[in-house]
Design an enzyme around this catalytic site. Structure first.
Site, PDB file in Angstrom:
ATOM      1  N   SER A  66       0.859  -1.190   0.000  1.00  0.00           N
ATOM      2  CA  SER A  66       0.000   0.000   0.000  1.00  0.00           C
ATOM      3  C   SER A  66       0.890   1.232   0.000  1.00  0.00           C
ATOM      4  O   SER A  66       1.759   1.372   0.864  1.00  0.00           O
ATOM      5  CB  SER A  66      -0.878  -0.002   1.253  1.00  0.00           C
ATOM      6  N   LYS A  95      -3.574   5.310  -2.885  1.00  0.00           N
ATOM      7  CA  LYS A  95      -4.613   6.092  -2.212  1.00  0.00           C
ATOM      8  C   LYS A  95      -5.207   7.075  -3.213  1.00  0.00           C
ATOM      9  O   LYS A  95      -4.486   7.620  -4.066  1.00  0.00           O
ATOM     10  CB  LYS A  95      -3.993   6.868  -1.043  1.00  0.00           C
ATOM     11  N   ASP A 117      -7.608   2.923  -2.700  1.00  0.00           N
ATOM     12  CA  ASP A 117      -8.250   3.046  -1.386  1.00  0.00           C
ATOM     13  C   ASP A 117      -8.581   4.519  -1.161  1.00  0.00           C
ATOM     14  O   ASP A 117      -7.692   5.370  -1.187  1.00  0.00           O
ATOM     15  CB  ASP A 117      -7.294   2.546  -0.285  1.00  0.00           C
TER      16      ASP A 117
HETATM   17  O1  LIG Z   1       0.898  -0.814   4.730  1.00  0.00           O
HETATM   18  C1  LIG Z   1      -0.058  -0.914   5.503  1.00  0.00           C
HETATM   19  O2  LIG Z   1       0.026  -1.321   6.671  1.00  0.00           O
HETATM   20  C2  LIG Z   1      -1.425  -0.456   5.008  1.00  0.00           C
HETATM   21  C3  LIG Z   1      -1.528   1.003   5.163  1.00  0.00           C
HETATM   22  C4  LIG Z   1      -2.873   1.479   4.714  1.00  0.00           C
HETATM   23  O3  LIG Z   1      -3.197   1.420   3.556  1.00  0.00           O
HETATM   24  C5  LIG Z   1      -3.761   2.022   5.713  1.00  0.00           C
HETATM   25  C6  LIG Z   1      -3.399   2.009   7.020  1.00  0.00           C
HETATM   26  C7  LIG Z   1      -4.242   2.605   7.989  1.00  0.00           C
HETATM   27  C8  LIG Z   1      -5.336   3.290   7.626  1.00  0.00           C
HETATM   28  C9  LIG Z   1      -5.434   3.698   6.251  1.00  0.00           C
HETATM   29  O4  LIG Z   1      -4.580   4.775   6.079  1.00  0.00           O
HETATM   30  C10 LIG Z   1      -5.027   2.635   5.257  1.00  0.00           C
HETATM   31  C11 LIG Z   1      -6.169   1.699   4.979  1.00  0.00           C
HETATM   32  O5  LIG Z   1      -7.322   2.140   5.111  1.00  0.00           O
HETATM   33  O6  LIG Z   1      -5.985   0.549   4.565  1.00  0.00           O
HETATM   34 MG   LIG Z   2      -8.362   0.940   3.766  1.00  0.00          MG
END
Ligand SMILES: O=C(O)CCC(=O)C1=CC=C[C@@H](O)[C@@H]1C(=O)O
Ligand SMILES: [Mg+2]
Length: 369
Positions: A136, A164, A189
């Site tokens: 992510s 994102k 996302d």
């Molecule tokens: O690398 C990771 O741990 C995932 C990070 C990530 O996408 C998220 C972490 C926490 C909240 C959000 O910002 C987002 C999500 O919603 O999945």
């Molecule tokens: Mg998410």
């Protein structure tokens, strides 16, 4: 199971790179680490995924500490626990506070598996010996910066790229990613950045063969997501909206999503995560394991959960080195060509690095029965 004492530690770790989403930027990760030691000196470990600010969900590090200290830990000491599945039952009358509950329950699951001499994956009924993972990527300063980072992770072999999106950083970004990477497994996302008024705009994303759009609408909605899913070709994946197997049942029944992201902390622990897994398996709804920028302890729990058979899609469990100069476990979580080998040692299968934990600990407290 009898607990000799429970230690809560408040840790602060600096992320290698700031992580920006539609609701804010994280540079440091503060979180609560749970250690439950039994009378033989064996420790089970859990991690709360609550952030310091209530921007993803309503829990914070401080609310978690209060709920654990004043309600949940006394409930754990009240009478012996025979199986980790009993923990969520014992906590059931406490409303919400899923991340606080999950951190303690996860430590009980780890201790239980260690006492049984089996891996946490096996204790959960997991079958896989390796899992496929994605990564992510937060919102970047420019599209060029984002494309460079995507190129790095595609080269490293990550099986899925999650980016994102938010109003003003969406269609054009996805279009440019697709121009450079026409065939990668790509998802977006939104972290609830849109409303139904954006329906026609979001429908433009149907042109880019996304795996899914994660949580486009409000964090506590399943009604409007059903209306949006009826309009979109692209599957909607719910994250923030799903706290329980009941939420999942209702969302599936309404057609609010075609995919669900399970985060152990968001749903109150591994027992509830297993219930959601089993329901989604029955209903043909594929799952993946979401991340919350966890340390190696939380990462280890995510790996174990992902070994369950309906975790069909690559999740967010990237390598420790993507987040931390030095993680708090050894060995650290390594990803090779987008895969993680599932540890077969007892419990979470990774050793806590106690020196590193102490270095990152801001304060701690020991609780005895
Ligand atoms: O690398 C990771 O741990 C995932 C990070 C990530 O996408 C998220 C972490 C926490 C909240 C959000 O910002 C987002 C999500 O919603 O999945
Ligand atoms: Mg998410």
């Amino acid at each position: 199971m009898e607990f000799k004492h429970i230690t809560l530690r408040h840790l602060k770790m600096r992320l290698k790179h700031p992580f920006t989403t539609s609701f804010g930027t994280q540079q440091d990760k503060e979180f609560i680490l749970v250690e439950i030691k039994n009378k033989d000196g064996i420790s089970g470990w859990g991690e709360s995924v609550a952030f310091t600010e209530p921007l993803y969900k309503e829990e914070t590090v401080k609310t978690n500490w209060h709920i654990m200290e004043d309600f949940l830990i006394p409930l754990l000491f009240k009478e012996p626990i025979n199986h980790p599945d009993e923990v969520s039952q014992r906590f059931a009358h406490i409303k919400g506070n899923y991340m606080a509950k999950s951190a303690l329950e996860g430590a009980v699951w780890d201790l239980y598996a260690k006492e049984q001499g089996i891996s946490l994956a096996k204790a959960l009924g997991g079958e896989k010996e390796k899992i496929e993972v994605g990564i992510s990527i937060g919102i970047q300063k420019s599209i060029d910066d984002l494309l460079k980072i995507i190129d790095q992770y595609v080269t490293e072999g990550y099986k899925r790229i999650k980016v994102k999106i938010k109003p003003g950083w969406d269609v054009q970004v996805i279009q440019q990613i697709r121009e450079k990477f026409p065939s990668i497994q790509l998802m977006a996302d939104a972290n609830s950045a849109y409303t139904l008024d954006d329906m026609d705009h979001l429908a433009k994303l149907d042109d880019f063969n996304l795996m899914m759009i994660e949580q486009p609408l409000a964090h506590d909605d399943i009604i409007d997501h059903a209306a949006l899913q009826a309009r979109l070709k692209t599957p909607i994946c719910l994250d923030e909206s799903i706290h329980s197997v009941e939420d999942a049942r209702k969302a599936i029944q309404l057609g609010s999503c075609k995919i669900i992201n399970i985060k152990i902390g968001r749903v109150g622990g591994l027992t509830e995560a297993k219930k959601i897994h089993d329901l989604c398996k029955e209903k043909g709804i594929p799952l993946w394991c979401g991340g919350m920028l966890e340390s190696g302890i939380g990462r280890a729990h995510n790996i174990a959960l992902t070994t369950l058979p309906n975790f069909i899609l690559p999740g967010d469990t990237a390598a420790s080195s993507r987040y931390w100069e030095q993680d708090i476990i050894h060995p650290e979580v390594e990803v090779n060509n987008g895969e993680i080998l599932v540890p077969d040692g007892p419990g979470i299968g990774f050793e806590p690095n106690l020196e590193q934990i102490e270095e990152y600990t801001l304060y701690s407290k020991i609780f005895r029965p």
